[in-house]
Scaffold this motif. Structure first.
Motif, PDB file in Angstrom:
ATOM      1  N   ILE A   1      33.366  81.120  57.483  1.00 62.81           N
ATOM      2  CA  ILE A   1      35.072  79.798  57.741  1.00 62.81           C
ATOM      3  C   ILE A   1      34.878  79.279  59.267  1.00 62.81           C
ATOM      4  CG2 ILE A   1      36.981  79.320  57.712  1.00 62.81           C
ATOM      5  CD1 ILE A   1      37.427  81.852  56.058  1.00 62.81           C
ATOM      6  N   THR A   2      34.246  80.014  60.358  1.00 65.10           N
ATOM      7  CA  THR A   2      33.975  79.276  61.487  1.00 65.10           C
ATOM      8  C   THR A   2      33.127  77.759  61.453  1.00 65.10           C
ATOM      9  OG1 THR A   2      35.184  81.438  62.067  1.00 65.10           O
ATOM     10  CG2 THR A   2      34.462  79.139  64.322  1.00 65.10           C
ATOM     11  N   GLY A   3      32.056  78.319  61.315  1.00 64.30           N
ATOM     12  CA  GLY A   3      31.399  77.295  61.432  1.00 64.30           C
ATOM     13  C   GLY A   3      31.146  76.345  60.236  1.00 64.30           C
ATOM     14  N   LEU A   4      32.320  76.054  59.734  1.00 65.46           N
ATOM     15  CA  LEU A   4      32.282  75.215  58.390  1.00 65.46           C
ATOM     16  C   LEU A   4      34.113  74.437  58.934  1.00 65.46           C
ATOM     17  CD1 LEU A   4      32.027  74.100  55.521  1.00 65.46           C
ATOM     18  CD2 LEU A   4      33.545  75.147  54.899  1.00 65.46           C
ATOM     19  N   VAL A   5      34.594  74.967  59.246  1.00 67.08           N
ATOM     20  CA  VAL A   5      35.480  74.145  60.248  1.00 67.08           C
ATOM     21  C   VAL A   5      35.139  73.358  61.309  1.00 67.08           C
ATOM     22  CG1 VAL A   5      37.683  74.659  61.542  1.00 67.08           C
ATOM     23  CG2 VAL A   5      37.594  75.205  59.508  1.00 67.08           C
ATOM     24  N   HIS A   6      34.311  74.171  62.221  1.00 69.65           N
ATOM     25  CA  HIS A   6      33.338  73.531  63.616  1.00 69.65           C
ATOM     26  C   HIS A   6      32.745  72.296  62.914  1.00 69.65           C
ATOM     27  CE1 HIS A   6      29.851  73.191  66.655  1.00 69.65           C
ATOM     28  NE2 HIS A   6      31.627  73.325  67.429  1.00 69.65           N
ATOM     29  N   SER A   7      31.709  72.339  62.249  1.00 65.11           N
ATOM     30  CA  SER A   7      31.362  71.335  61.730  1.00 65.11           C
ATOM     31  C   SER A   7      31.675  69.638  61.080  1.00 65.11           C
ATOM     32  CB  SER A   7      29.808  71.228  60.750  1.00 65.11           C
ATOM     33  OG  SER A   7      29.059  72.162  61.192  1.00 65.11           O
ATOM     34  N   LEU A   8      33.689  70.721  59.884  1.00 58.59           N
ATOM     35  CA  LEU A   8      34.348  69.193  59.908  1.00 58.59           C
ATOM     36  C   LEU A   8      34.891  68.756  60.486  1.00 58.59           C
ATOM     37  CD1 LEU A   8      35.413  70.837  56.675  1.00 58.59           C
ATOM     38  CD2 LEU A   8      33.754  69.573  56.777  1.00 58.59           C
ATOM     39  N   LEU A   9      35.216  69.568  61.962  1.00 56.10           N
ATOM     40  CA  LEU A   9      36.236  69.290  62.597  1.00 56.10           C
ATOM     41  C   LEU A   9      35.084  68.422  63.469  1.00 56.10           C
ATOM     42  CD1 LEU A   9      38.647  71.691  63.357  1.00 56.10           C
ATOM     43  CD2 LEU A   9      39.035  69.572  62.664  1.00 56.10           C
ATOM     44  N   GLY A  10      34.304  68.324  64.059  1.00 58.55           N
ATOM     45  CA  GLY A  10      33.381  67.623  64.296  1.00 58.55           C
ATOM     46  C   GLY A  10      33.322  66.081  64.598  1.00 58.55           C
ATOM     47  N   GLU A  11      32.903  66.030  62.453  1.00 62.55           N
ATOM     48  CA  GLU A  11      32.747  65.258  62.473  1.00 62.55           C
ATOM     49  C   GLU A  11      34.328  63.914  62.187  1.00 62.55           C
ATOM     50  OE1 GLU A  11      29.651  63.388  60.957  1.00 62.55           O
ATOM     51  OE2 GLU A  11      28.697  65.280  61.774  1.00 62.55           O
ATOM     52  N   ARG A  12      35.328  64.490  61.914  1.00 63.25           N
ATOM     53  CA  ARG A  12      36.126  64.077  61.562  1.00 63.25           C
ATOM     54  C   ARG A  12      37.036  63.666  63.147  1.00 63.25           C
ATOM     55  NH1 ARG A  12      40.419  62.474  58.822  1.00 63.25           N
ATOM     56  NH2 ARG A  12      42.629  62.533  59.587  1.00 63.25           N
ATOM     57  N   LEU A  13      36.864  64.273  64.542  1.00 72.13           N
ATOM     58  CA  LEU A  13      36.836  63.878  65.261  1.00 72.13           C
ATOM     59  C   LEU A  13      36.666  63.687  66.687  1.00 72.13           C
ATOM     60  CD1 LEU A  13      39.599  67.333  65.971  1.00 72.13           C
ATOM     61  CD2 LEU A  13      40.283  64.794  65.055  1.00 72.13           C
ATOM     62  N   ILE A  14      34.990  63.280  66.657  1.00 70.34           N
ATOM     63  CA  ILE A  14      34.214  63.250  67.624  1.00 70.34           C
ATOM     64  C   ILE A  14      33.333  61.833  66.645  1.00 70.34           C
ATOM     65  CG2 ILE A  14      32.567  63.887  69.164  1.00 70.34           C
ATOM     66  CD1 ILE A  14      33.980  66.383  68.888  1.00 70.34           C
ATOM     67  N   PHE A  15      32.585  63.048  66.170  1.00 69.51           N
ATOM     68  CA  PHE A  15      31.645  61.577  65.176  1.00 69.51           C
ATOM     69  C   PHE A  15      31.758  60.653  64.577  1.00 69.51           C
ATOM     70  CE2 PHE A  15      29.348  65.822  67.138  1.00 69.51           C
ATOM     71  CZ  PHE A  15      29.111  65.682  67.564  1.00 69.51           C
ATOM     72  N   ARG A  16      33.124  60.296  63.796  1.00 66.19           N
ATOM     73  CA  ARG A  16      33.029  59.392  63.025  1.00 66.19           C
ATOM     74  C   ARG A  16      33.058  58.115  63.581  1.00 66.19           C
ATOM     75  NH1 ARG A  16      39.048  58.471  61.350  1.00 66.19           N
ATOM     76  NH2 ARG A  16      40.146  59.848  63.125  1.00 66.19           N
ATOM     77  N   HIS A  17      33.683  58.539  65.159  1.00 64.26           N
ATOM     78  CA  HIS A  17      33.903  57.267  66.125  1.00 64.26           C
ATOM     79  C   HIS A  17      32.479  56.593  66.759  1.00 64.26           C
ATOM     80  CE1 HIS A  17      38.358  57.729  65.877  1.00 64.26           C
ATOM     81  NE2 HIS A  17      38.010  59.302  66.275  1.00 64.26           N
ATOM     82  N   LEU A  18      31.237  57.517  66.041  1.00 65.48           N
ATOM     83  CA  LEU A  18      30.231  57.046  66.498  1.00 65.48           C
ATOM     84  C   LEU A  18      29.051  56.400  65.866  1.00 65.48           C
ATOM     85  CD1 LEU A  18      30.089  60.159  69.133  1.00 65.48           C
ATOM     86  CD2 LEU A  18      30.743  57.824  70.474  1.00 65.48           C
ATOM     87  N   ARG A  19      29.122  56.776  64.578  1.00 69.81           N
ATOM     88  CA  ARG A  19      28.000  55.356  63.999  1.00 69.81           C
ATOM     89  C   ARG A  19      28.480  54.359  63.188  1.00 69.81           C
ATOM     90  NH1 ARG A  19      30.445  60.343  61.053  1.00 69.81           N
ATOM     91  NH2 ARG A  19      28.105  62.131  61.456  1.00 69.81           N
ATOM     92  N   ALA A  20      27.645  53.200  62.733  1.00 68.67           N
ATOM     93  CA  ALA A  20      27.766  52.543  62.555  1.00 68.67           C
ATOM     94  C   ALA A  20      27.215  52.253  60.961  1.00 68.67           C
ATOM     95  CB  ALA A  20      27.824  51.065  63.645  1.00 68.67           C
ATOM     96  N   GLY A  21      27.418  53.265  60.439  1.00 70.00           N
ATOM     97  CA  GLY A  21      27.371  52.505  59.236  1.00 70.00           C
ATOM     98  C   GLY A  21      26.330  53.702  58.411  1.00 70.00           C
ATOM     99  N   THR A  22      25.606  54.891  59.325  1.00 67.88           N
ATOM    100  CA  THR A  22      25.135  55.337  58.662  1.00 67.88           C
ATOM    101  C   THR A  22      25.076  57.168  59.008  1.00 67.88           C
ATOM    102  OG1 THR A  22      24.788  55.620  61.734  1.00 67.88           O
ATOM    103  CG2 THR A  22      23.036  53.800  60.525  1.00 67.88           C
TER     104      THR A  22
END
Length: 129
Positions: free
Chosen positions: A14-35
Motif C-alpha cells: 500500500i505504501t508503494g502504491l500510494v507513493h506512486s499515485l501521490l507522486g503522479e498527482r502532486l508532482i509529475f502531472r504538472h511536468l507533462r505535455a500530453g505524454t
C-alpha cells in the motif's frame, strides 16, 4: 499464515502504491505535455532530469513491491527456502525497474543496464546456470 508478515507485506504494498499515485498527482502531472513520461523541464532541471526523477520515483515503489512479495511469500509458506521466495521477487522487481528506467529515460540513463544485469544474474542463479 504469519499475521505479522502478512500485515507488513500489505502495508509495504500500500505504501508503494500510494507513493506512486501521490507522486503522479502532486508532482509529475504538472511536468507533462500530453505524454506518459514527464518531459517538461523546470529550471534548473532539464527534461531529461525530470524523466530520470520520474523513473527513480517509481523505482522505489517497484522495489518496495518486490520486498512486499517476499514478505507475503514468507508469511504464506514459512517452511519454504528463502532462496525460492527472494530470488524471483527481487529478480522480477529489478527487471521491471530496468524497463521503467529504460522507458523513462529513453535508454539514456545507464541504470537500466545495471538493473537489467542484476535481473539476468538473479535469473541465472535461480535456474542453476
Amino acid at each position: 499464515m504469519d499475521a505479522w508478515l502478512t500485515a507488513a507485506a500489505i502495508l509495504l504494498a500500500i505504501t508503494g502504491l500510494v507513493h506512486s499515485l501521490l507522486g503522479e498527482r502532486l508532482i509529475f502531472r504538472h511536468l507533462r505535455a500530453g505524454t506518459r513520461v514527464p518531459n517538461c523541464g523546470v529550471p534548473p532541471l532539464r527534461a531529461r532530469h525530470v524523466r530520470i526523477l520520474w523513473a527513480t520515483w517509481h523505482l522505489a515503489s517497484v522495489l518496495g513491491a518486490g520486498f512486499a512479495v517476499i514478505l507475503w511469500g514468507m508469511a504464506a509458506t514459512p517452511a519454504a527456502p528463502a532462496r525460492d521466495l527472494v530470488l524471483p521477487a527481487l529478480g522480477g522487481a529489478c527487471a521491471l525497474g530496468a524497463w521503467l528506467v529504460l522507458v523513462g529515460t529513453r535508454g539514456r540513463h545507464p541504470g537500466w543496464l545495471a538493473l537489467g544485469g542484476v535481473a539476468a544474474f538473479v535469473y541465472a542463479a535461480s535456474s542453476g546456470h
